[in-house]
Design an enzyme around this catalytic site. Structure first.
Site, mmCIF file in Angstrom:
data_model
loop_
_atom_site.group_PDB
_atom_site.id
_atom_site.type_symbol
_atom_site.label_atom_id
_atom_site.label_comp_id
_atom_site.label_asym_id
_atom_site.label_seq_id
_atom_site.Cartn_x
_atom_site.Cartn_y
_atom_site.Cartn_z
ATOM 1 N N LYS A 35 0.837 -1.204 0.000
ATOM 2 C CA LYS A 35 0.000 0.000 0.000
ATOM 3 C C LYS A 35 0.874 1.258 0.000
ATOM 4 O O LYS A 35 0.673 2.163 -0.786
ATOM 5 C CB LYS A 35 -0.920 -0.031 1.228
ATOM 6 C CG LYS A 35 -1.816 1.162 1.355
ATOM 7 C CD LYS A 35 -2.781 1.001 2.510
ATOM 8 C CE LYS A 35 -3.469 2.337 2.773
ATOM 9 N NZ LYS A 35 -4.403 2.257 3.899
ATOM 10 N N GLU A 88 10.500 -4.696 4.462
ATOM 11 C CA GLU A 88 10.579 -6.117 4.092
ATOM 12 C C GLU A 88 10.254 -6.288 2.607
ATOM 13 O O GLU A 88 10.945 -6.998 1.873
ATOM 14 C CB GLU A 88 9.592 -6.957 4.924
ATOM 15 C CG GLU A 88 9.921 -7.057 6.398
ATOM 16 C CD GLU A 88 9.300 -5.932 7.228
ATOM 17 O OE1 GLU A 88 8.933 -4.884 6.651
ATOM 18 O OE2 GLU A 88 9.209 -6.114 8.459
ATOM 19 N N GLY A 113 -4.836 -1.937 5.061
ATOM 20 C CA GLY A 113 -4.079 -3.084 4.539
ATOM 21 C C GLY A 113 -4.773 -4.415 4.822
ATOM 22 O O GLY A 113 -4.883 -5.277 3.959
ATOM 23 N N ARG A 114 -5.285 -4.570 6.035
ATOM 24 C CA ARG A 114 -5.900 -5.852 6.417
ATOM 25 C C ARG A 114 -7.302 -6.023 5.843
ATOM 26 O O ARG A 114 -7.949 -7.034 6.080
ATOM 27 C CB ARG A 114 -5.903 -5.993 7.942
ATOM 28 C CG ARG A 114 -6.509 -4.825 8.689
ATOM 29 C CD ARG A 114 -6.129 -4.873 10.155
ATOM 30 N NE ARG A 114 -6.567 -3.718 10.924
ATOM 31 C CZ ARG A 114 -5.889 -2.589 11.066
ATOM 32 N NH1 ARG A 114 -4.726 -2.436 10.435
ATOM 33 N NH2 ARG A 114 -6.333 -1.609 11.808
ATOM 34 N N GLU A 140 -4.783 -6.769 14.731
ATOM 35 C CA GLU A 140 -4.262 -5.445 14.363
ATOM 36 C C GLU A 140 -5.369 -4.404 14.512
ATOM 37 O O GLU A 140 -5.098 -3.238 14.792
ATOM 38 C CB GLU A 140 -3.703 -5.461 12.926
ATOM 39 C CG GLU A 140 -2.759 -4.306 12.647
ATOM 40 C CD GLU A 140 -1.937 -4.505 11.374
ATOM 41 O OE1 GLU A 140 -0.751 -4.869 11.463
ATOM 42 O OE2 GLU A 140 -2.487 -4.297 10.278
ATOM 43 N N HIS A 181 -5.515 -33.325 17.550
ATOM 44 C CA HIS A 181 -4.412 -34.159 18.040
ATOM 45 C C HIS A 181 -3.256 -33.320 18.565
ATOM 46 O O HIS A 181 -2.140 -33.804 18.707
ATOM 47 C CB HIS A 181 -3.951 -35.113 16.941
ATOM 48 C CG HIS A 181 -5.028 -36.098 16.587
ATOM 49 N ND1 HIS A 181 -5.187 -37.289 17.248
ATOM 50 C CD2 HIS A 181 -6.040 -36.016 15.685
ATOM 51 C CE1 HIS A 181 -6.237 -37.928 16.739
ATOM 52 N NE2 HIS A 181 -6.777 -37.177 15.805
ATOM 53 N N LYS A 203 9.146 -1.095 13.826
ATOM 54 C CA LYS A 203 9.677 -0.786 12.492
ATOM 55 C C LYS A 203 10.785 0.259 12.589
ATOM 56 O O LYS A 203 11.834 0.135 11.968
ATOM 57 C CB LYS A 203 8.567 -0.182 11.612
ATOM 58 C CG LYS A 203 7.531 -1.116 11.095
ATOM 59 C CD LYS A 203 6.666 -0.347 10.105
ATOM 60 C CE LYS A 203 5.403 -1.081 9.762
ATOM 61 N NZ LYS A 203 4.534 -0.310 8.878
HETATM 62 O O1 F6P Z 1 3.037 -3.238 9.756
HETATM 63 C C1 F6P Z 1 1.701 -3.297 9.599
HETATM 64 C C2 F6P Z 1 1.272 -2.938 8.229
HETATM 65 O O2 F6P Z 1 1.191 -1.551 8.108
HETATM 66 C C3 F6P Z 1 -0.047 -3.601 7.925
HETATM 67 O O3 F6P Z 1 -1.123 -2.936 8.446
HETATM 68 C C4 F6P Z 1 0.007 -3.714 6.461
HETATM 69 O O4 F6P Z 1 -0.931 -4.631 5.986
HETATM 70 C C5 F6P Z 1 1.430 -4.152 6.272
HETATM 71 O O5 F6P Z 1 2.157 -3.422 7.226
HETATM 72 C C6 F6P Z 1 1.996 -3.941 4.899
HETATM 73 O O6 F6P Z 1 1.974 -2.603 4.527
HETATM 74 P P1 F6P Z 1 2.178 -2.164 3.023
HETATM 75 O O7 F6P Z 1 1.063 -2.749 2.229
HETATM 76 O O8 F6P Z 1 2.145 -0.667 3.038
HETATM 77 O O9 F6P Z 1 3.505 -2.699 2.558
#
Ligand code: F6P
Length: 550
Positions: free
Chosen positions: A211, A217, A273-274, A359, A390, A514
């Site tokens: 987003k 990452e 995002g979620r 979240e 199990h 972060k």
């Molecule tokens: O770290 C949390 C977050 O902001 C989430 O809410 C989001 O889904 C994820 O990181 C990834 O964010 P982006 O889509 O901006 O890479």
């Protein structure tokens, strides 16, 4: 919405009334509740679209449900719900609208944000995604060397990974089996390595899903993927355009990365995002299942949106599920909530819900900025069906914790299972029904004795029961049913956030980690370069306000 002077939740008369009711309920057992009402099993049910909900095995009476609905009324859940659907900026800490419901609105709907109808924008992007997905599926989209794309690798994390990865697994039987679809999220280089090591770069498309397009990452993995691709193809940057597309709200950063913004599929800051699997973030899924099935998924979401928006409180499924969670957290001290799908295809569903729920509602400050002194979001956990039986079901059956659980099952296996394997479905579902029965009714000491069990073992073999469960049943796991299930949980989480009076749409809690990681990483790299040990500097780290990255 943001109502200064609003009575604190646990000081409202509705909360006090629930507290008294809880005392009266005492140790009332589900066995007694069923014995007192022969029709309980059929009366405590709801139908939403293709979903059949059975909530008879909850520690509630008609009075409990009435008091819970009173609580929802006092918290003005419907007012906040209507504000969300109308595009008001209910995400108060980020001053944003919360409009994932607009992502699945029909073409002729009108949903305005700051005076602009966003539905045409949504459908423009969906149409572009569909055209692109078809090109990839038919082989018309070719890589730099002219070969058709056979492998699609989605690079993203959190909401830019979990939604499409979960839905791809869920709908595998609807996917074209001649494409390889993979998901890379972890910044551990092993994730990307394992995803690409057996792929032919000439036939591989990377979808960079972010987003913000600043998530470290994702940008790190995308950069490594680009290096891998150019290395494998022995070519320069010119290959990027045919092998990388982006899903983002941030055209500038996408361009900076070297991806042609003509190959960017857009979404908007009013999509959390979620809550984004049904936005452009779903492109990898759309390529896998095809645009038609993707539209069926959206239709399923929309069906439950409409139910949530219009159904009366007594028949409103997300409201009911939300209230049950508030009941157990607030009055039984339940700390967690298990989601147990009896479908191998839903193997990632609970992981997906972890982000959606935790979240959203993992907050301890209310909308007025005061610390809450009531329980908010539970720990959400669980894995598919019989595997859990199990492993950890022992603790649910005979441990000391109150763990409300959702059992999700299907009357039929998916259509393309070979008959011999489809026949196993009966055994799967026998387990499904057996578990909710055992959890609710347990096994008394008398019943154990009657089986001739030696007296010293009777306490060990007795099951107290009285463990609350919801049963969610559908005929079959289809794209529409998956959309219905996700929307059901989205709105359940919404209801709980509204009652707990928290902002369910920000995620400041992930920011500090972060910021610190960005500060620590250069030190580790420098230490590794000089061959030295990592030392804890012990020094203060400045806690910068950091940009919101979702
Ligand atoms: O770290 C949390 C977050 O902001 C989430 O809410 C989001 O889904 C994820 O990181 C990834 O964010 P982006 O889509 O901006 O890479």
């Amino acid at each position: 919405m943001n109502a200064p002077g609003r009575t604190r939740l646990n000081q409202t008369p509705e909360w006090t009334a629930l507290g008294k009711h809880r005392e009266q309920l005492g140790q009332t057992h589900l066995r007694e509740l069923f014995a007192a009402d022969a029709a309980r099993g059929s009366e405590y049910t709801l139908r939403v679209g293709d979903l059949h909900l059975d909530y008879s095995k909850h520690l509630v009476t008609p009075e409990t449900l009435r008091l819970l609905r009173e609580l929802a009324r006092a918290a003005d859940v419907t007012g906040l719900r209507d504000a969300m659907f109308q595009g008001e900026k209910i995400n108060i800490t980020e001053d944003r609208a919360v409009l994932h419901t607009a992502l699945r609105a029909p073409r002729d709907a009108v949903v305005e944000v700051d005076g602009e109808n966003v539905v045409p924008l949504v459908h423009q992007v969906l149409d572009r995604m569909a055209a692109f997905a078809e090109k990839v599926r038919t082989g018309e989209w070719t890589g730099h060397t002219g070969r058709p794309i056979r492998n699609v690798v989605n690079i993203g994390i959190g909401g830019s990974d979990l939604g499409p990865a979960m839905a791809y697994e869920a709908l595998r039987s609807f996917t074209t089996r001649d494409l390889t679809i993979r998901f890379v999220s972890n910044v551990d280089g092993a994730d990307l390595h394992e995803a690409v090591r057996d792929l032919d770069a000439a036939e591989t498309l990377f979808i960079v899903a972010s987003k913000t397009f600043t998530t470290i990452e994702t940008i790190t993995n995308a950069t490594s993927a680009r290096d891998w691709l150019l290395g494998e193809l022995k070519t320069g940057q010119e290959a990027v355009a045919r092998h990388f597309v982006a899903l983002s709200t941030n055209a500038e950063k996408v361009g900076d990365f070297g991806i042609d913004t003509a190959n960017m599929f857009e979404f908007w800051d009013w999509v959390g995002g979620r809550y984004s699997v049904d936005s452009a973030i779903g492109l990898s899924l759309m390529i896998a299942i095809g645009p038609e099935h993707f539209r069926e998924l959206l239709h399923g979401f929309h069906l439950v949106d409409e139910h949530f928006r219009t159904a009366p409180a007594e028949a409103n499924a997300p409201l009911l599920l939300g209230l049950l969670g508030v009941w157990y957290g607030g009055f039984f001290d339940a700390q967690s909530h298990a989601v147990l799908p009896y479908s191998h295809y839903l193997s990632r569903f609970t992981a997906y819900l972890q982000q959606l729920d935790m979240e959203s509602n993992g907050k301890s400050v209310d909308r007025e900025g005061q610390r809450v002194d009531w329980q908010t979001g539970p720990v959400v956990w669980g894995t598919p069906g019989t595997n859990g039986q199990h492993a950890y079901y022992q603790l649910i059956h005979q441990g000391t914790k109150v763990i409300p659980a959702d059992f999700i099952g299907f009357a039929r296996p998916v259509a393309d299972l070979p008959p011999a394997l489809a026949a196993q479905h009966d055994l799967l579902m026998a387990n499904f029904f057996a578990q909710t029965q055992a959890l609710a009714f347990g096994k008394t000491a008398e019943e154990v004795r009657a089986e001739g069990v030696p007296e010293r073992l009777v306490p060990h073999r007795t099951f107290l029961g009285n463990h609350p469960t919801t049963t969610v049943l559908a005929d079959e796991l289809t794209p529409s049913v998956l959309g219905q299930l996700i929307a059901l949980y989205e709105h359940k989480v919404f209801v709980q956030g509204a009652i707990w009076n928290i902002d369910s749409f920000d995620q400041w809690g992930v920011e500090l980690g972060k910021v610190l990681a960005k500060e620590i990483a250069p030190a580790l790299t420098a230490t590794a370069d000089s061959g030295g040990d990592v030392e804890d500097s012990g020094g203060d780290v400045e806690r910068s306000g950091g940009d919101v990255e979702d």
